[in-house]
Structures are given as structure tokens and as C-alpha cells.
Motif scaffolding. Structure first.
Motif: not given
Length: 464
Positions: A218-224, A260-262
Motif C-alpha cells: 500500500a505504501t509503494q508507488g510502483q505496484t502491479f 512492486f517495482n522501483g
């Protein structure tokens, strides 16, 4: 007073403290060659290698900044740096810099700088400059210089980079670490720097590197999500866990995943292990699922650069339908990992030791035998492998070779208590605990001496 407190008091009194020992406490950030190779930069005279020489081939920063012409104006002197973007939070009042450095025989400079960039919000931040005094360091041997953060040198703000003065060092939001020569310096700087660390000597070391949970997702910007995991009802996070049921997918035989990426985390993966805490759902028919770690080693422009996906296949037989259990797998086991090329990266990377973690992913296998994955996952964690008690030679197992270290007085505890600790853990490997029936199987000291002498005799005979 603890070792950490003593070192902090000395550092506060004298500005720096020299030691040849290792770090104590929790390490919040490290700038070293693996980190630089994962996400680093260099600038000034360390970028063009005209007046400066920059070398990382030996596993440390070899920095040699020299001037061959006469400069009468110090403002026209040399300047260069190396660094990496690193994001972390820490308490600057209790944290200190620990720099492993060796001064070269041709060095003439009295100092270099460590710069910490502090981001306090959009358009706000400072660069805190710490001058590292090397005038009294004897050339030729690596030493650790300890520098407190409570008395930084000049604070530098860069309006050109849209950075306005921030909220001082107490509330630190680290975004970048740099090693710099003195700006405009004319004296030759010749140093080898193994690492620059931010360490709180009083805080316990946190073995957790990173984990994939609904909370971190939930806190990561680059989820998928992709494939079957994108279908309604396949992934439910409302309970605080990942409840995955691929039978709800319109195409249950297809692959799918969530993650998540990034990320930008450099570490030695051979020192870490996977931990998965999970419980099977009654409708599960899949025999395994995959955990993916993405490794980026550069920009894909040369040998040992590129990207790899490390795929770890986890048998569902390791879990049950009644209780949450934890499955552990060392990352360096080799046979459980498969390195594959991904997306636009066509070169294989440089292996597990120099890992540049960019992605975590939970994935269902693509074949038909794994179409019915039903599992509730609490966490997918990357944690440091615990030190084995009794593993006195540090090879990841407790065996007769550790007895030799104890016998020769080279172990952490060469008393009878040290022997008892070794005996109690005889046969242990990371995550396994002592071998079953280990106490009965431990050789007695006299037997070990005979065994070791016999092995030595065999070795001599083979060399003839």
C-alpha cells in the motif's frame, strides 16, 4: 558503559575516532562499490579521469586526485565526487558516520568530505558536509574513522536544484550520500575508501531487508498485478494478508502475479534468505508457486550489466490448511534459483553477490498443474541469515573444522563453554538447527584430534 557509548563519547569529544574493528549496532545506509554499481554516479574530476583517477576494480573506491600544473588561485583547484541515491530515515542525534579508509603513500590532502543530502519535502532540503580529517592517519592500512553527525560542517543549499533550506539535521530524511574531495583543493588526495556507513551503535541490528505484505504494498508507488491476479476475486487484501485464489480467475490456467517495482537496494544476497509465512486454503490444488526477485546491474551496455529475474519455486507441501507456517530458503542455494533475461535487458547480470534489488513479486506458475493456487500469505520477506552459534570459521555449518578453531584459541569463546556451544549445535546449517541426534553424534575431543590428523595424513599422501 557499552562499546557503542564509549565510541560515541570519544567521537563527540575529539571529532573522530580511529579503530580497526567492525561496526556495532544498526546500519541505516551504506555507500560502497556494490551500491555504486547498482545506482551510483560520479562527477567533476572523478568523472573525466583527467586530473583524477577513479578505480573500483579492487572492490573499494580508489580515489587519486592530483594536479600537474601550478595553481596560484585556490578557487581554480580540483574537485570531484562519487555517490548514490539512498533513501532512509534515522535519528541524527544518535547516529554516526563510520568510514573505512586507507590513506595512500602519496597523499598530501588533510581531509575529504562526506556529504549527506536531506530532503524535507518538495523543494526543501539541505546538504550537510562532514570534513573527515586524515592528516594524522598513518598510510598503508585500512582504519575506521568515526564521525558524529551532531556537529556537521557547512550546510549547503542548492536553489538551482529547487532545494531551499530545510528543518536542520534532527529530522533527517536521507536521499543521497556522497564522497567528495575538498572543493578547490590543490593538495593531492590519494585514498582508498571501502565504505561509508550510517550507524547507530546503540540500536539493535534489524535483520529484515525488505518484505512484501499488504501494508508495504500500500505504501509503494510502483505496484502491479498482472494475468489472473488482475481478475476480480483472485487477490483479497482486506484481512491484512494476501489471500490468493486463482480458481476465481476467468483463465485459471494462466500465470499471474502481484508485487512492486522501483526498489533500489544493494546487498550481498548470499548472506540473506527468503522467509514466507503462509497457510493453504482447502481448495488448493497447485503444487508450487514462485517468488521473484528482480536484479538490475546497470544500463545493459556491457558485460556483467543488465537485468535478471531470480525465480524461487516454493512447494505448497511446505504449508498446511490449519496453521500459518514459515518456509525458509537461503538465496545463495543456487539450484532453487533460475536466472532469466527480462524485458529490454538482454545481458545476464553479475550474480547474487552484487545484488541491485529492483522488484519483489509473488507469482502463480504458468503450467496447468498449478492453476488452482489457493493460499493465504502473511509476508514474503528478505532477511539476513542468522549467525550460527558454534560456527567459529563462518562457513555456514557447524562441524569438525569449527572444533579446530576453538581448540587453537581463535574462536569467540575458547573456554569449555565455547566447546559446549559448538557441541550443542554440531551439524547445524542456516535455518536448520542442530542435526537430529547431534549430541550423541558429536565426536569427543580425542576422537577429533585423531580424525584431523588422519585427514592431514591423507592430504599429504595425495600430494606425493
Amino acid at each position: 558503559m557499552s562499546d557503542g557509548s564509549t565510541r560515541r563519547v570519544l567521537a563527540a569529544l575529539f571529532g573522530l575516532f580511529l579503530t580497526t574493528g567492525a561496526s556495532l549496532g544498526a546500519t541505516f545506509a551504506t555507500l560502497d562499490v556494490p551500491r555504486f554499481q547498482s545506482n551510483g554516479f560520479r562527477f567533476g574530476d572523478f568523472a573525466d579521469n583527467f586530473f583524477g583517477n577513479f578505480d573500483v576494480s579492487n572492490g573499494y573506491f580508489g580515489l587519486d586526485l592530483t594536479e600537474d600544473v601550478d595553481i596560484t588561485d585556490p578557487s581554480a583547484g580540483l574537485f570531484g565526487g562519487v555517490g548514490s541515491d539512498i533513501s532512509t530515515d534515522f535519528d541524527a542525534m544518535t547516529t554516526q558516520l563510520e568510514i573505512r579508509v586507507r590513506v595512500g603513500s602519496l597523499n598530501e590532502a588533510t581531509n575529504f568530505r562526506v556529504v549527506l543530502a536531506d530532503n524535507d519535502g518538495e523543494g526543501v532540503g539541505d546538504e550537510f558536509q562532514f570534513y573527515i580529517d586524515i592528516a594524522s592517519v598513518t598510510p598503508g592500512e585500512f582504519v575506521t574513522i568515526i564521525q558524529p553527525l551532531t556537529n556537521p560542517g557547512p550546510v549547503f543549499v542548492q536553489p538551482g536544484f529547487e532545494l531551499n533550506p530545510g528543518d536542520t539535521i534532527q529530522n533527517y530524511g536521507l536521499t543521497q550520500m556522497q564522497i567528495q574531495s575538498e572543493y578547490g583543493g590543490t593538495a593531492r588526495l590519494q585514498v582508498d575508501i571501502e565504505s561509508v556507513k550510517l550507524v547507530d551503535p546503540e540500536a539493535p541490528e534489524n535483520p529484515l531487508l525488505i518484505e512484501l505484505t499488504p501494508a508495504t504494498y500500500a505504501t509503494q508507488g510502483q505496484t502491479f498485478t498482472f494475468g489472473s491476479f488482475s481478475d476480480a476475486g483472485v487477490v483479497d487484501q482486506t484481512s491484512g494478508n494476501f489471500i490468493i485464489d486463482t480458481t476465481q480467475s476467468a483463465t485459471p490456467a494462466g500465470t499471474g502475479g502481484i508485487g512492486f517495482n522501483g526498489l533500489n537496494i544493494a546487498f550481498d544476497a548470499t548472506q540473506y534468505q527468503i522467509e514466507v509465512e503462509a497457510k493453504l486454503m482447502p481448495n488448493n490444488t497447485a503444487d508450487s508457486f514462485n517468488l521473484i526477485m528482480g536484479d538490475v546491474d546497470g544500463d545493459d551496455s556491457g558485460p556483467e550489466l543488465g537485468s535478471d529475474d531470480y525465480i524461487f519455486t516454493v512447494p505448497t507441501s511446505e504449508f498446511n490448511t490449519t496453521d500459518f507456517t514459515t518456509f525458509t530458503l537461503p538465496l545463495g542455494t543456487g539450484s532453487e534459483s533460475e536466472r532469466v533475461n527480462t524485458f529490454d535487458f538482454v545481458n545476464g547480470g553479475d550474480g547474487l553477490q552484487n545484488f541491485g534489488l529492483t522488484q519483489l513479486q509473488i507469482q502463480a506458475n504458468a503450467d496447468f498443474t498449478n492453476s488452482g493456487l489457493g493460499i493465504e500469505i502473511v509476508r514474503f520477506s528478505i532477511v539476513r541469515i542468522p549467525e550460527l552459534e558454534g560456527d567459529y570459521n563462518g562457513d555456514g555449518m557447524v562441524d569438525a573444522a569449527d572444533y579446530t578453531v576453538w581448540r587453537d584459541g581463535d574462536s569467540a569463546d575458547s573456554t569449555q563453554a565455547g566447546y559446549d556451544l559448538w557441541a550443542a549445535n554440531y551439524g547445524a546449517t542456516p535455518g536448520s538447527g542442530p542435526a537430529e541426534g547431534a549430541t550423541a553424534a558429536v565426536p569427543e575431543p580425542t576422537t577429533l584430534v585423531a580424525l584431523l590428523l588422519g585427514l592431514a595424513t591423507i592430504g599429504v599422501a595425495r600430494r606425493r
